[in-house]
Design a protein around this motif. Structure first.
Motif, PDB file in Angstrom:
ATOM      1  N   SER A 124     -20.210  -3.312   2.550  1.00 33.86           N
ATOM      2  CA  SER A 124     -21.278  -2.019   2.893  1.00 33.86           C
ATOM      3  C   SER A 124     -21.419  -1.669   4.080  1.00 33.86           C
ATOM      4  O   SER A 124     -21.339  -0.872   4.217  1.00 33.86           O
ATOM      5  CB  SER A 124     -22.776  -3.183   2.549  1.00 33.86           C
ATOM      6  N   GLY A 125     -19.727  -1.926   5.038  1.00 31.58           N
ATOM      7  CA  GLY A 125     -19.990  -1.731   5.960  1.00 31.58           C
ATOM      8  C   GLY A 125     -18.307  -2.726   6.385  1.00 31.58           C
ATOM      9  O   GLY A 125     -17.763  -3.196   6.159  1.00 31.58           O
ATOM     10  N   ILE A 126     -17.993  -0.752   7.156  1.00 30.47           N
ATOM     11  CA  ILE A 126     -16.310  -1.178   6.915  1.00 30.47           C
ATOM     12  C   ILE A 126     -16.139  -0.567   7.943  1.00 30.47           C
ATOM     13  O   ILE A 126     -16.343   0.327   8.573  1.00 30.47           O
ATOM     14  CB  ILE A 126     -15.199  -0.687   5.775  1.00 30.47           C
ATOM     15  N   PHE A 127     -15.234  -1.401   8.934  1.00 31.34           N
ATOM     16  CA  PHE A 127     -14.598  -0.935  10.623  1.00 31.34           C
ATOM     17  C   PHE A 127     -13.288  -0.814  10.721  1.00 31.34           C
ATOM     18  O   PHE A 127     -12.624  -2.002  10.470  1.00 31.34           O
ATOM     19  CB  PHE A 127     -15.493  -1.977  11.683  1.00 31.34           C
ATOM     20  N   TYR A 128     -12.695  -0.340  11.890  1.00 41.00           N
ATOM     21  CA  TYR A 128     -11.550  -0.202  11.606  1.00 41.00           C
ATOM     22  C   TYR A 128     -11.809   0.524  13.461  1.00 41.00           C
ATOM     23  O   TYR A 128     -11.961   0.781  14.000  1.00 41.00           O
ATOM     24  CB  TYR A 128     -11.159   1.074  11.478  1.00 41.00           C
ATOM     25  N   ALA A 129     -10.342  -0.357  13.976  1.00 43.47           N
ATOM     26  CA  ALA A 129     -10.458   0.332  15.705  1.00 43.47           C
ATOM     27  C   ALA A 129      -9.505   1.847  15.368  1.00 43.47           C
ATOM     28  O   ALA A 129      -9.025   1.704  14.677  1.00 43.47           O
ATOM     29  CB  ALA A 129      -8.953  -0.633  15.593  1.00 43.47           C
ATOM     30  N   ASP A 130     -10.007   2.115  16.752  1.00 46.01           N
ATOM     31  CA  ASP A 130      -9.251   3.742  16.369  1.00 46.01           C
ATOM     32  C   ASP A 130      -7.828   3.610  16.372  1.00 46.01           C
ATOM     33  O   ASP A 130      -7.634   5.144  15.175  1.00 46.01           O
ATOM     34  CB  ASP A 130     -10.149   4.637  17.834  1.00 46.01           C
ATOM     35  N   SER A 131      -7.326   3.010  16.510  1.00 47.16           N
ATOM     36  CA  SER A 131      -5.614   3.118  16.302  1.00 47.16           C
ATOM     37  C   SER A 131      -5.366   2.802  14.809  1.00 47.16           C
ATOM     38  O   SER A 131      -3.718   3.657  14.887  1.00 47.16           O
ATOM     39  CB  SER A 131      -5.290   1.813  17.670  1.00 47.16           C
ATOM     40  N   VAL A 132      -5.842   2.335  14.382  1.00 44.52           N
ATOM     41  CA  VAL A 132      -5.719   2.601  12.600  1.00 44.52           C
ATOM     42  C   VAL A 132      -6.122   3.316  11.802  1.00 44.52           C
ATOM     43  O   VAL A 132      -5.710   3.727  10.402  1.00 44.52           O
ATOM     44  CB  VAL A 132      -5.703   1.067  12.587  1.00 44.52           C
ATOM     45  N   LYS A 133      -7.527   4.072  12.787  1.00 42.05           N
ATOM     46  CA  LYS A 133      -8.020   4.459  11.426  1.00 42.05           C
ATOM     47  C   LYS A 133      -7.498   5.974  11.164  1.00 42.05           C
ATOM     48  O   LYS A 133      -6.428   6.638  11.986  1.00 42.05           O
ATOM     49  CB  LYS A 133      -9.115   5.502  12.175  1.00 42.05           C
ATOM     50  N   GLY A 134      -7.939   5.964   9.572  1.00 43.66           N
ATOM     51  CA  GLY A 134      -7.094   7.229   9.425  1.00 43.66           C
ATOM     52  C   GLY A 134      -5.789   6.311   8.123  1.00 43.66           C
ATOM     53  O   GLY A 134      -5.330   7.233   7.749  1.00 43.66           O
ATOM     54  N   ARG A 135      -4.596   5.340   8.914  1.00 47.44           N
ATOM     55  CA  ARG A 135      -3.878   5.102   8.318  1.00 47.44           C
ATOM     56  C   ARG A 135      -3.485   3.543   7.331  1.00 47.44           C
ATOM     57  O   ARG A 135      -2.865   3.543   6.552  1.00 47.44           O
ATOM     58  CB  ARG A 135      -2.935   4.914   9.378  1.00 47.44           C
ATOM     59  N   PHE A 136      -5.008   2.835   7.786  1.00 46.87           N
ATOM     60  CA  PHE A 136      -4.604   1.446   7.714  1.00 46.87           C
ATOM     61  C   PHE A 136      -6.374   1.963   6.502  1.00 46.87           C
ATOM     62  O   PHE A 136      -6.885   2.606   6.975  1.00 46.87           O
ATOM     63  CB  PHE A 136      -4.961   0.370   8.784  1.00 46.87           C
ATOM     64  N   THR A 137      -6.650   0.546   5.901  1.00 49.53           N
ATOM     65  CA  THR A 137      -7.761   0.588   4.835  1.00 49.53           C
ATOM     66  C   THR A 137      -7.836  -0.798   4.320  1.00 49.53           C
ATOM     67  O   THR A 137      -6.736  -1.520   3.821  1.00 49.53           O
ATOM     68  CB  THR A 137      -7.414   1.283   3.259  1.00 49.53           C
ATOM     69  N   ILE A 138      -9.573  -1.432   4.635  1.00 46.82           N
ATOM     70  CA  ILE A 138      -9.831  -2.889   4.651  1.00 46.82           C
ATOM     71  C   ILE A 138     -10.241  -2.727   3.384  1.00 46.82           C
ATOM     72  O   ILE A 138     -11.466  -1.581   2.670  1.00 46.82           O
ATOM     73  CB  ILE A 138      -9.976  -3.268   5.486  1.00 46.82           C
TER      74      ILE A 138
END
Length: 122
Positions: free
Chosen positions: A55-69
């Motif tokens: 229900s909640g997914i969080f990314y570091a700014d440095s990987v946002k848009g490139r990585f998917t958990i």
């Protein structure tokens, strides 16, 4: 909870890798899962995290848009799809598990996998 990370390797800049983490010994859906990385000579840093029900997914700014958990609670796995890799992404990647609500702080994670090495050549 035991965690086993896999999928690391060497890739050229712009390439992709998918890391996987298999969990055992606990009720997987009860744990929030995170990926962290430690570049050579640097401290461990947060990469991404996902709540138990996704229900909640969080990314570091440095990987946002490139990585998917993502996670599969039926298979007790959490994956990290990494696209458009750069040399700055080279690091040992760790999966970790917690019940804390503070997901970006490595000190809040109770269980850690052994790490898998990602090398990115330019």
């Amino acid at each position: 909870v035991q965690l086993q990370a896999s999928g690391g390797g060497e890739v050229q800049a712009g390439g992709s890798l998918k890391l996987s983490c298999a969990a055992s010994g606990g009720i997987f859906r009860n744990y929030r899962m995170g990926w962290f990385r430690q570049p050579p000579g640097k401290e461990r840093e947060f990469v991404a995290a996902i709540r138990g029900s996704s229900s909640g997914i969080f990314y570091a700014d440095s990987v946002k848009g490139r990585f998917t958990i993502s996670r599969n609670n039926a298979k007790n796995t959490v994956d990290l799809q990494m696209n458009n890799l750069t040399p700055e992404d080279a690091a040992v990647y760790y999966c970790a598990a917690t019940t804390s609500v503070t997901l970006r702080d490595a000190s809040q994670y109770y269980y850690w996998g052994q790490g898998t090495l990602v090398t990115v050549s330019s």
